[in-house]
Motif scaffolding. Structure first.
Motif, PDB file in Angstrom:
ATOM      1  N   THR A 127      -4.196  21.085  23.339  1.00 53.88           N
ATOM      2  CA  THR A 127      -3.313  20.105  22.714  1.00 53.88           C
ATOM      3  C   THR A 127      -3.191  20.389  21.223  1.00 53.88           C
ATOM      4  O   THR A 127      -4.185  20.627  20.535  1.00 53.88           O
ATOM      5  CB  THR A 127      -3.855  18.685  22.923  1.00 53.88           C
ATOM      6  N   ILE A 128      -1.957  20.356  20.731  1.00 55.69           N
ATOM      7  CA  ILE A 128      -1.723  20.559  19.299  1.00 55.69           C
ATOM      8  C   ILE A 128      -1.951  19.247  18.559  1.00 55.69           C
ATOM      9  O   ILE A 128      -1.431  18.197  18.938  1.00 55.69           O
ATOM     10  CB  ILE A 128      -0.289  21.071  19.055  1.00 55.69           C
ATOM     11  N   THR A 129      -2.735  19.303  17.499  1.00 54.81           N
ATOM     12  CA  THR A 129      -3.047  18.117  16.705  1.00 54.81           C
ATOM     13  C   THR A 129      -2.313  18.088  15.373  1.00 54.81           C
ATOM     14  O   THR A 129      -2.261  17.057  14.703  1.00 54.81           O
ATOM     15  CB  THR A 129      -4.558  18.049  16.439  1.00 54.81           C
ATOM     16  N   GLY A 130      -1.762  19.222  14.971  1.00 53.37           N
ATOM     17  CA  GLY A 130      -1.045  19.286  13.699  1.00 53.37           C
ATOM     18  C   GLY A 130      -0.279  20.587  13.602  1.00 53.37           C
ATOM     19  O   GLY A 130      -0.558  21.553  14.306  1.00 53.37           O
ATOM     20  N   MET A 131       0.710  20.584  12.712  1.00 47.21           N
ATOM     21  CA  MET A 131       1.555  21.766  12.560  1.00 47.21           C
ATOM     22  C   MET A 131       2.050  21.797  11.122  1.00 47.21           C
ATOM     23  O   MET A 131       2.475  20.782  10.572  1.00 47.21           O
ATOM     24  CB  MET A 131       2.736  21.676  13.537  1.00 47.21           C
ATOM     25  N   VAL A 132       1.980  22.961  10.496  1.00 49.33           N
ATOM     26  CA  VAL A 132       2.422  23.075   9.113  1.00 49.33           C
ATOM     27  C   VAL A 132       3.029  24.452   8.893  1.00 49.33           C
ATOM     28  O   VAL A 132       2.538  25.447   9.422  1.00 49.33           O
ATOM     29  CB  VAL A 132       1.256  22.809   8.129  1.00 49.33           C
ATOM     30  N   GLU A 133       4.113  24.502   8.133  1.00 57.42           N
ATOM     31  CA  GLU A 133       4.781  25.761   7.837  1.00 57.42           C
ATOM     32  C   GLU A 133       4.227  26.333   6.535  1.00 57.42           C
ATOM     33  O   GLU A 133       4.299  25.699   5.484  1.00 57.42           O
ATOM     34  CB  GLU A 133       6.295  25.533   7.711  1.00 57.42           C
ATOM     35  N   LYS A 134       3.638  27.519   6.610  1.00 62.92           N
ATOM     36  CA  LYS A 134       3.108  28.245   5.459  1.00 62.92           C
ATOM     37  C   LYS A 134       2.234  27.351   4.570  1.00 62.92           C
ATOM     38  O   LYS A 134       2.595  27.042   3.422  1.00 62.92           O
ATOM     39  CB  LYS A 134       4.248  28.873   4.654  1.00 62.92           C
ATOM     40  N   PRO A 135       1.079  26.918   5.070  1.00 62.61           N
ATOM     41  CA  PRO A 135       0.203  26.051   4.285  1.00 62.61           C
ATOM     42  C   PRO A 135      -0.355  26.764   3.050  1.00 62.61           C
ATOM     43  O   PRO A 135      -0.473  27.994   3.041  1.00 62.61           O
ATOM     44  CB  PRO A 135      -0.924  25.721   5.273  1.00 62.61           C
ATOM     45  N   LYS A 136      -0.680  26.000   2.048  1.00 65.69           N
ATOM     46  CA  LYS A 136      -1.298  26.576   0.855  1.00 65.69           C
ATOM     47  C   LYS A 136      -2.651  27.179   1.216  1.00 65.69           C
ATOM     48  O   LYS A 136      -3.325  26.689   2.130  1.00 65.69           O
ATOM     49  CB  LYS A 136      -1.470  25.495  -0.218  1.00 65.69           C
ATOM     50  N   PRO A 137      -3.055  28.265   0.545  1.00 65.69           N
ATOM     51  CA  PRO A 137      -4.336  28.908   0.859  1.00 65.69           C
ATOM     52  C   PRO A 137      -5.485  27.899   0.879  1.00 65.69           C
ATOM     53  O   PRO A 137      -5.603  27.045  -0.003  1.00 65.69           O
ATOM     54  CB  PRO A 137      -4.507  29.918  -0.280  1.00 65.69           C
ATOM     55  N   GLY A 138      -6.275  27.967   1.940  1.00 64.09           N
ATOM     56  CA  GLY A 138      -7.435  27.095   2.070  1.00 64.09           C
ATOM     57  C   GLY A 138      -7.150  25.750   2.686  1.00 64.09           C
ATOM     58  O   GLY A 138      -8.069  24.953   2.868  1.00 64.09           O
ATOM     59  N   THR A 139      -5.890  25.474   3.063  1.00 62.92           N
ATOM     60  CA  THR A 139      -5.557  24.151   3.613  1.00 62.92           C
ATOM     61  C   THR A 139      -5.128  24.202   5.080  1.00 62.92           C
ATOM     62  O   THR A 139      -4.820  23.160   5.657  1.00 62.92           O
ATOM     63  CB  THR A 139      -4.420  23.494   2.803  1.00 62.92           C
ATOM     64  N   ALA A 140      -5.094  25.380   5.686  1.00 62.04           N
ATOM     65  CA  ALA A 140      -4.598  25.513   7.056  1.00 62.04           C
ATOM     66  C   ALA A 140      -5.513  24.798   8.046  1.00 62.04           C
ATOM     67  O   ALA A 140      -6.734  24.845   7.920  1.00 62.04           O
ATOM     68  CB  ALA A 140      -4.491  26.991   7.439  1.00 62.04           C
ATOM     69  N   PRO A 141      -4.949  24.115   9.051  1.00 63.70           N
ATOM     70  CA  PRO A 141      -5.757  23.400  10.045  1.00 63.70           C
ATOM     71  C   PRO A 141      -6.471  24.326  11.020  1.00 63.70           C
ATOM     72  O   PRO A 141      -7.373  23.901  11.744  1.00 63.70           O
ATOM     73  CB  PRO A 141      -4.733  22.529  10.777  1.00 63.70           C
ATOM     74  N   SER A 142      -6.085  25.608  11.082  1.00 65.55           N
ATOM     75  CA  SER A 142      -6.752  26.609  11.915  1.00 65.55           C
ATOM     76  C   SER A 142      -6.234  27.968  11.468  1.00 65.55           C
ATOM     77  O   SER A 142      -5.515  28.076  10.467  1.00 65.55           O
ATOM     78  CB  SER A 142      -6.441  26.391  13.404  1.00 65.55           C
ATOM     79  N   ASN A 143      -6.591  29.007  12.205  1.00 68.65           N
ATOM     80  CA  ASN A 143      -6.024  30.325  11.918  1.00 68.65           C
ATOM     81  C   ASN A 143      -5.063  30.761  13.025  1.00 68.65           C
ATOM     82  O   ASN A 143      -4.783  31.946  13.183  1.00 68.65           O
ATOM     83  CB  ASN A 143      -7.130  31.366  11.743  1.00 68.65           C
TER      84      ASN A 143
END
Length: 297
Positions: A189-205
């Motif tokens: 299940t996807i819990t979040g989605m972000v386009e090109k997050p700032k370095p160090g802020t991504a919810p996963s890799n």
């Protein structure tokens, strides 16, 4: 398959991009028609969709893309010439690749307003049914079709699905990234989605790899979607809104093969080498030639 889950019959291929990273090659030839070994990049992606059982192929084109429509049509002069020369093998190969009458549709994206806008341009052909979306730059190479694995997951879970694969942590800012409940699971299940997050802020890799299964509800969101990054209508923005509504599940399907980004020169060249080395009639001689070049470097 759950009787309430409608089957995936149609696939959308956004092929209106200008291909500026491959100029001057793409000045007159669409980037999607550049060849990986002896098949256009787009043909590799269509092959994946056909292997997954897709019945209707929808191409969102732009200016200078008529050759794509010609590629997926009969070419009587070529076929007559091959027949007169007893080129049976070549004729059979062309016949295998040719979609049946009525299986292809083409629509125009008149302005370069982004992926979200390209998807919206296909709304009338897709209609009120779920559909697959395949980005033609991305060749997914594995033991099974990436889209086939996604459709199998869709038949179990329904809703919307996105193919994902891991990238190094220091590269997450270059991609659309999803957060998931279980980063090691094949489907989660996807819990979040972000386009090109700032370095160090991504919810996963886990980055979005260019394969989607979407419900038709996305079209009404895309119609009202304001322009986002790059002044374009971003598909990710509308997917986030659809996910936040909470009415439909979103799942990530992990792809375990190799992905070649043929929208970049390095990915395109790598795909050519890798797939050539898998061809029995080419591998031996090609490997020797590559080794000769490396020895002389």
């Amino acid at each position: 398959m759950n009787a309430a889950i409608r089957p995936i019959r149609k696939a959308v291929f956004p092929v209106a991009g200008l291909g500026t990273r491959f100029l001057p090659a793409t000045k007159a030839v669409p980037k999607e028609m550049l060849t990986v070994v002896d098949r256009p990049v787009l043909q590799h992606v269509v092959d994946e969709a056909r292997a997954a059982g897709i019945e209707h192929f929808i191409f969102v084109t732009g200016r200078n893309k008529a050759v794509i429509e010609d590629h997926f049509d009969n070419q009587f002069e070529l076929e007559a010439t091959l027949a007169s020369r007893n080129k049976t093998k070549e004729l059979e190969a062309l016949a295998r690749d040719l979609p049946a009458a009525g299986q292809t549709s083409f629509t125009r994206q008149q302005a370069p307003l982004g992926l979200g806008h390209a998807v919206w341009c296909a709304r009338e052909i897709v209609g009120n049914e779920p559909f697959a979306l395949l980005l033609p730059d991305m060749i997914h190479h594995g033991r099974t079709s990436c889209l086939a694995d996604m459709i199998a997951a869709y038949n179990k879970h329904g809703g919307n699905l996105v193919a994902v694969a891991p990238v190094p942590e220091d590269q997450t800012h270059q991609y659309g990234i999803v957060g998931v409940k279980d980063a090691k699971a094949d489907v989660s299940t996807i819990t979040g989605m972000v386009e090109k997050p700032k370095p160090g802020t991504a919810p996963s890799n886990l980055h979005i790899t260019g394969r989607y299964i979407l419900q038709p509800d996305i079209f009404s969101l895309l119609e009202k979607q304001e322009r986002g990054a790059g002044g374009e209508i971003q598909l990710t923005d509308s997917m986030i809104r659809l996910m936040q509504d909470g009415k439909q599940p979103f799942h990530a399907v992990r792809f375990n093969g190799t992905i070649y980004d043929c929208g970049s020169k390095l990915g395109f060249l790598t795909a050519n080498v890798a797939l050539a080395l898998e061809r029995e009639e080419l591998a031996g001689d090609f490997k020797r030639e590559v080794q000769r070049l490396l020895d002389g470097a």
